[in-house]
Every structure is written in structure tokens, then in C-alpha cells.
Design a protein around this motif. Structure first.
Motif, short mmCIF file in Angstrom:
data_model
loop_
_atom_site.label_atom_id
_atom_site.label_comp_id
_atom_site.label_asym_id
_atom_site.label_seq_id
_atom_site.Cartn_x
_atom_site.Cartn_y
_atom_site.Cartn_z
N ARG A 123 16.17 -15.27 55.82
CA ARG A 123 17.52 -15.88 55.85
C ARG A 123 18.49 -15.06 54.71
NH1 ARG A 123 17.78 -21.19 57.92
NH2 ARG A 123 16.28 -21.21 59.90
N ALA A 124 19.92 -15.20 54.98
CA ALA A 124 20.72 -14.59 53.99
C ALA A 124 20.99 -15.82 53.01
CB ALA A 124 22.11 -14.30 54.49
N SER A 125 21.01 -15.66 51.47
CA SER A 125 21.24 -16.55 50.70
C SER A 125 22.19 -15.97 49.36
CB SER A 125 19.89 -16.92 50.15
OG SER A 125 19.92 -17.82 48.90
N MET A 126 22.94 -16.87 48.95
CA MET A 126 23.65 -16.47 47.63
C MET A 126 22.93 -16.71 46.43
SD MET A 126 27.54 -17.86 48.79
CE MET A 126 26.92 -19.29 49.10
N ALA A 127 21.70 -17.21 46.59
CA ALA A 127 20.89 -17.80 45.37
C ALA A 127 19.79 -16.67 44.79
CB ALA A 127 20.42 -19.42 45.49
N ALA A 128 19.41 -15.83 45.82
CA ALA A 128 18.39 -14.94 45.69
C ALA A 128 18.21 -13.89 46.47
CB ALA A 128 17.08 -15.69 45.83
N PRO A 129 17.84 -12.65 45.86
CA PRO A 129 17.92 -11.54 46.93
C PRO A 129 17.12 -11.72 48.12
CG PRO A 129 17.29 -10.92 44.45
CD PRO A 129 17.40 -12.29 44.71
N ALA A 130 16.04 -12.58 48.12
CA ALA A 130 15.57 -12.72 49.36
C ALA A 130 14.97 -14.16 49.55
CB ALA A 130 14.01 -11.78 49.12
N ALA A 131 15.32 -14.62 50.92
CA ALA A 131 15.24 -15.91 51.20
C ALA A 131 14.41 -16.17 52.59
CB ALA A 131 16.61 -16.42 51.45
N ILE A 132 13.19 -16.96 52.44
CA ILE A 132 12.71 -17.11 53.75
C ILE A 132 12.43 -18.46 54.00
CG2 ILE A 132 10.15 -16.77 54.57
CD1 ILE A 132 9.99 -14.36 52.48
N VAL A 133 12.70 -19.12 55.12
CA VAL A 133 12.28 -20.25 55.54
C VAL A 133 11.23 -20.19 56.43
CG1 VAL A 133 13.01 -22.12 56.87
CG2 VAL A 133 14.93 -20.90 55.51
N ALA A 134 9.95 -21.01 55.87
CA ALA A 134 8.59 -20.97 56.63
C ALA A 134 8.53 -22.11 57.12
CB ALA A 134 7.54 -20.67 55.39
N HIS A 135 8.00 -22.20 58.25
CA HIS A 135 7.80 -23.75 58.91
C HIS A 135 6.13 -23.55 58.94
CE1 HIS A 135 11.98 -23.34 60.03
NE2 HIS A 135 11.88 -22.28 60.77
N GLU A 136 5.63 -24.74 58.20
CA GLU A 136 4.32 -24.93 57.98
C GLU A 136 3.74 -26.19 58.63
OE1 GLU A 136 3.94 -24.89 53.70
OE2 GLU A 136 4.50 -22.91 53.45
N PRO A 137 2.42 -26.17 59.17
CA PRO A 137 1.99 -27.33 59.80
C PRO A 137 2.07 -28.54 59.03
CG PRO A 137 0.23 -25.87 59.04
CD PRO A 137 1.39 -25.10 59.02
N VAL A 138 2.44 -29.78 59.53
CA VAL A 138 2.61 -30.81 58.79
C VAL A 138 1.38 -31.77 58.19
CG1 VAL A 138 2.29 -32.38 60.88
CG2 VAL A 138 3.98 -33.11 59.13
N GLY A 139 0.16 -31.47 58.95
CA GLY A 139 -1.23 -31.57 58.27
C GLY A 139 -1.95 -32.29 59.45
N VAL A 140 -2.72 -33.36 59.01
CA VAL A 140 -3.48 -34.35 59.70
C VAL A 140 -2.67 -35.19 60.72
CG1 VAL A 140 -5.41 -35.73 59.50
CG2 VAL A 140 -5.31 -34.05 58.12
#
Length: 489
Positions: A135-152
Motif C-alpha cells: 500500500r501507499a503510505s505517507m509514514a514510511a517508504p514501504a507499507a504492507i498490509v498483511a492478513h494473518e490467520p486469526v488462530g484456533v
């Protein structure tokens, strides 16, 4: 002891941590045929200690095992092997459903083949899903949105459609990298055994899929276990409220697909005879035991009596009989307590509405949990039979003054799962559907597509299952702001 044609290897054991183990409870569940009232199967029953053991196994598999850390493609290879195994056993799944709840054998093979096809769709949704997005971000050179498993995930399924509902929950959990504790209904546990055997045959790591069928107290113990990150529950609104309160207490995630009291509005442009055939054939599907069932019919007052007579005439043609008979259109209710519940509501209906057809047990069937299709006319929408979920082949016909009044009556419910309008005008159907506060809506009948989002408004639930949207309930989103883009995502 198993139904004929069902080949489960270890019905006397639970599946925990990749092994078939004896139940610590030492108890067995007896499954009674609603056709014959005879015991047709016995399986191991999980108690509280078994629930805890399953959570520990799933927790260990999530926290330390390979499953959540596998590449998406690796997970999908194993998941598709699991689906192939299930596809090879659709006949067994159909026999399980028929034996446990009296589902019609004329419909069971198609229903379960369709359920497996939905799992193929879920694999496709996961394949297209971006688990890490730049994703684009004004706060950092590189921005990533990761979607991780919720768990058990605790996957808790009801008795009316046990394979499709449980398999969908397990599928969404697995393709997103979660681990699962399956808790099927004690009335219909056999399908979950086959799902566990499919996971084993596909080579899923130990603890990724666990199986613990239990009664209400043990199930509540499972939901209360702090090792459960998410509960995916389909069942009654009363049980859903309890689960929501428990999950809310520790801010655990939950998806709840609950009850319904869905309305079908009959417009003036829809022929009476066609409406009668559609509504009478719908209410007997799965003996009326469908959460999204169109159990309220709202019709202009000037057409009410004509429609009541027409529906009664159609109900008189319904073939009631054993679920194995190809000619049967209405089989038994799933269990004795469900029959008693439906009979209680019929008695309530006699006090406040006109019994236009049915209301009793078929005279030609003296064994089994059978009830006639039942129609109440001149029903007040505030009455119990119009407001409470009966879960049987009981239809309430409610007069209205005009279309605006029909929409008001349809929305005058604590539930909001499904709805329909009977009309030949698609534009009118769309306009009315947008005003009905339900999670699903169809023109001219009970329409559901589990490849699309399914769930309810109001007390019909929280969240959605089905479609690509179903994946979101099993992931947590994490925003990462970095000084440079990593070489791989």
C-alpha cells in the motif's frame, strides 16, 4: 454400530492431535433414526477434559506447527487433497444425513455433491486472495498490509445440514492458515468423522483438525476455553447470545449464523395458483428445518382467503413418508424433541389463528417423528407463531393492507436472515428487497447461494460466511511500515 453404507474407521474414538484417541469421558452418543425411532449409530462423546485436550492440540499446531507458516500454495495443495477425499465419499455423507435426521435420500446425493463443490469454490477464493498487499503510505517508504490467520477456531455446526455447514467452517479456517476444533451437534456427528478422516488422508499436520462431539455443557466449556481465538457458530439465537457474551468477555472473535423468521411478500401481479405451489413446496423442504425458511407469507387482504384455500389444496397433495422412499416429499422431523416443539407451536397457533390445513400426525404413520404440513391463516404478526422460529413445516399467512404495510410487517421481526417477494417485476423485487432488513433476499422463492455471502441482520447473526467475504472472518489484518520493501512477501 454405523448406518449401512457408512465406513468410518474409528467411531469409538475422538480425533485429537493427529491421533484417534479414546474419549476421557468414557461415554458414547447414541444416534436415533427419526424414521424408525431406533438407534442407528454410536460414537464417542467428548467431555470437558477432551475439549481441553483438543484445544491444546490445536493451539500447539497453530503456535508451533507448520500450517500457519506454509505458503498459500502449499496449504491449498493439501486442502484440495482433502476435498478430493470428501468427493469420493459423497454417497456415505448422503447416507449419514438420511440416517441421522431423515433427510430425503432423493435429495441427499445432490445436496452433498453440491457441498463438496462449494469447497472447490473456497479454494479458488483463497487462491485469489492477497494475504500481503503493498500500500501507499505517507509514514514510511514501504507499507504492507498483511492478513494473518486469526488462530484456533472452534467450529460448531447444527444438526439440520451438518456436512455443508461444518465443512465450510473448516474450509475457510484451513485455507487461511487457522487450526480447528470441530464440535458437531451430538445428533449429527458422523459427517465430522468423515471430514477428520479426509484431513488425515490428505496429510494435514497433527493438530490442525480436531474432532470432539459433545453435549451442551462440554460445548460451553469449549467456547469458554481461552485457547480459542474465534468461534464460528451456526445454530439458535439463544445459544448464539451465550457465545457472543463469552467471546465478548475476552474480546475473542466470533461469527454467528443464527435463527430466522423470514417473510415472503406476495404482490398482486403474481398468480395465486403459482404462489400456492411455490410456498407449499418450499415449506416442506428439509421438513421446514431450514434457518432461512420462508415461514411467513404476507398477502394483500383481498387475496388472503383465495391464497389460503390454494395452499391448503396443495398441502393436501404432499406425499408424507419414510425418507428412503423416492416418492416422499415430506419426511420426518429430525428428532423427538423437535416434533414436540413443533406440536407445541401448533397448539399455540390454534389459540390465535385459523388452522387452514394440517396440524396433526399423519394417520398412516404410527412410527417416526412425522407431522403434517400445516397452514395457519389470518395470523397476527405479533403472535408467537409469527415471531418465533418453529423450525418445522408450519406456514403463517398474514394479511396486509398494501405494499407499504407488507414491508412494515416483514421488518417487524427480531430476525433478519432471509426474505422473498413473489412478483413478475424484477425492478419491483429489487426495490422491495433493498427495504427488507435481511442478509439475503430472493425473487420468487427460497434462494440461497453459498458461493456468495450468507448471514443475517438483527438477531439472525453477526458476520458473513460464504463467498470471498467469508475469508475475512478468519484473518486479522496487520499494518507494517518499513524503511524498505522486503525482497519477498
Amino acid at each position: 454400530m454405523l448406518p449401512q453404507g457408512v465406513a468410518i474407521a474409528h467411531p469409538d474414538r475422538l480425533h485429537i492431535g493427529g491421533a484417534w484417541v479414546p474419549a476421557q469421558s468414557g461415554r458414547m452418543i447414541e444416534i436415533v433414526s427419526p424414521d424408525s425411532e431406533q438407534v442407528v449409530a454410536r460414537v464417542a462423546e467428548a467431555g470437558e477434559a477432551d475439549m481441553d485436550a483438543a484445544v491444546r492440540a490445536a493451539r500447539d499446531a497453530f503456535d508451533h506447527g507448520p500450517w500457519p507458516r506454509m505458503a498459500k500454495a502449499e496449504r491449498l495443495v493439501l486442502f484440495r487433497k482433502m476435498v478430493d477425499h470428501l468427493r469420493s465419499r459423497t454417497d456415505e455423507l448422503a447416507r449419514c444425513w438420511n440416517a441421522q435426521v431423515g433427510g430425503l435420500m432423493s435429495f441427499a446425493p445432490m445436496m452433498h455433491a453440491g457441498g463438496v463443490m462449494t469447497l472447490d469454490q473456497i479454494a479458488g477464493f483463497a487462491e485469489a486472495f492477497e494475504f500481503a498487499e503493498v500500500r501507499a503510505s505517507m509514514a514510511a517508504p514501504a507499507a504492507i498490509v498483511a492478513h494473518e490467520p486469526v488462530g484456533v477456531v472452534a467450529a460448531i455446526a447444527p444438526w439440520n445440514a451438518p456436512f455443508g455447514i461444518m465443512a465450510n467452517k473448516v474450509a475457510y479456517a484451513l485455507v487461511t492458515g487457522c487450526t480447528v476444533v470441530m464440535k458437531p451437534s451430538p445428533e449429527t456427528p458422523l459427517e465430522a468423522w468423515i471430514i477428520a478422516e479426509a484431513a488425515e488422508a490428505a496429510g494435514l499436520p497433527p493438530g490442525v483438525v480436531n474432532l470432539v462431539p459433545g453435549q451442551r455443557e462440554a460445548s460451553d466449556h469449549l467456547v469458554c476455553n481461552p485457547g480459542i481465538d474465534k468461534v464460528s457458530f451456526t445454530g439458535s439465537t439463544i445459544a448464539g447470545k451465550r457465545i457472543a457474551s463469552v467471546c465478548g468477555g475476552r474480546i475473542a472473535r466470533c461469527t454467528l449464523e443464527l435463527g430466522g423468521k423470514s417473510a415472503a411478500i406476495v404482490r398482486d401481479d403474481f398468480p395465486i395458483e403459482a404462489a400456492a405451489k411455490l410456498l407449499s413446496s418450499t415449506i416442506v423442504q428439509m421438513s421446514g428445518q431450514i434457518c432461512a425458511m420462508l415461514s411467513r407469507v404476507i398477502v394483500p387482504r383481498g387475496r388472503h382467503d383465495e391464497l389460503a384455500d390454494a395452499i391448503a389444496a396443495e398441502m393436501a397433495k404432499v406425499a408424507i413418508g419414510p425418507s428412503t422412499d423416492p416418492a416422499t416429499q415430506l419426511g420426518p422431523l429430525a428428532m423427538k424433541r423437535q416434533l414436540e416443539r413443533v406440536e407445541m407451536y401448533i397448539e399455540e397457533g390454534r389459540k390465535c389463528a385459523d388452522l387452514a390445513y394440517g396440524g396433526g400426525r399423519p394417520s398412516h404413520l404410527n412410527v417416526g417423528y412425522f407431522i403434517e404440513p400445516t397452514l395457519f391463516a389470518n395470523v397476527d404478526n405479533t403472535s408467537r407463531i409469527a415471531q418465533e422460529e418453529i423450525f418445522g413445516p408450519v406456514l403463517s399467512l398474514i394479511p396486509c393492507e398494501d405494499e407499504e404495510d407488507a414491508i412494515r410487517i416483514a421488518n417487524e421481526s427480531a430476525y433478519g436472515l432471509n426474505g422473498s417477494v413473489l412478483t413478475q417485476d424484477a425492478q419491483a423485487a429489487y426495490a422491495i428487497g433493498r427495504r427488507i432488513r435481511t442478509g439475503g433476499f430472493g425473487q420468487n422463492g427460497l434462494r440461497m447461494d453459498f458461493g456468495l455471502p450468507f448471514g443475517g441482520f438483527k438477531q439472525s447473526g453477526v458476520g458473513r460466511e460464504g463467498g470471498p467475504e467469508g475469508l475475512w472472518a478468519y484473518v486479522e489484518s496487520k499494518t507494517m511500515l518499513l524503511d524498505a520493501m522486503p525482497s519477498t512477501l
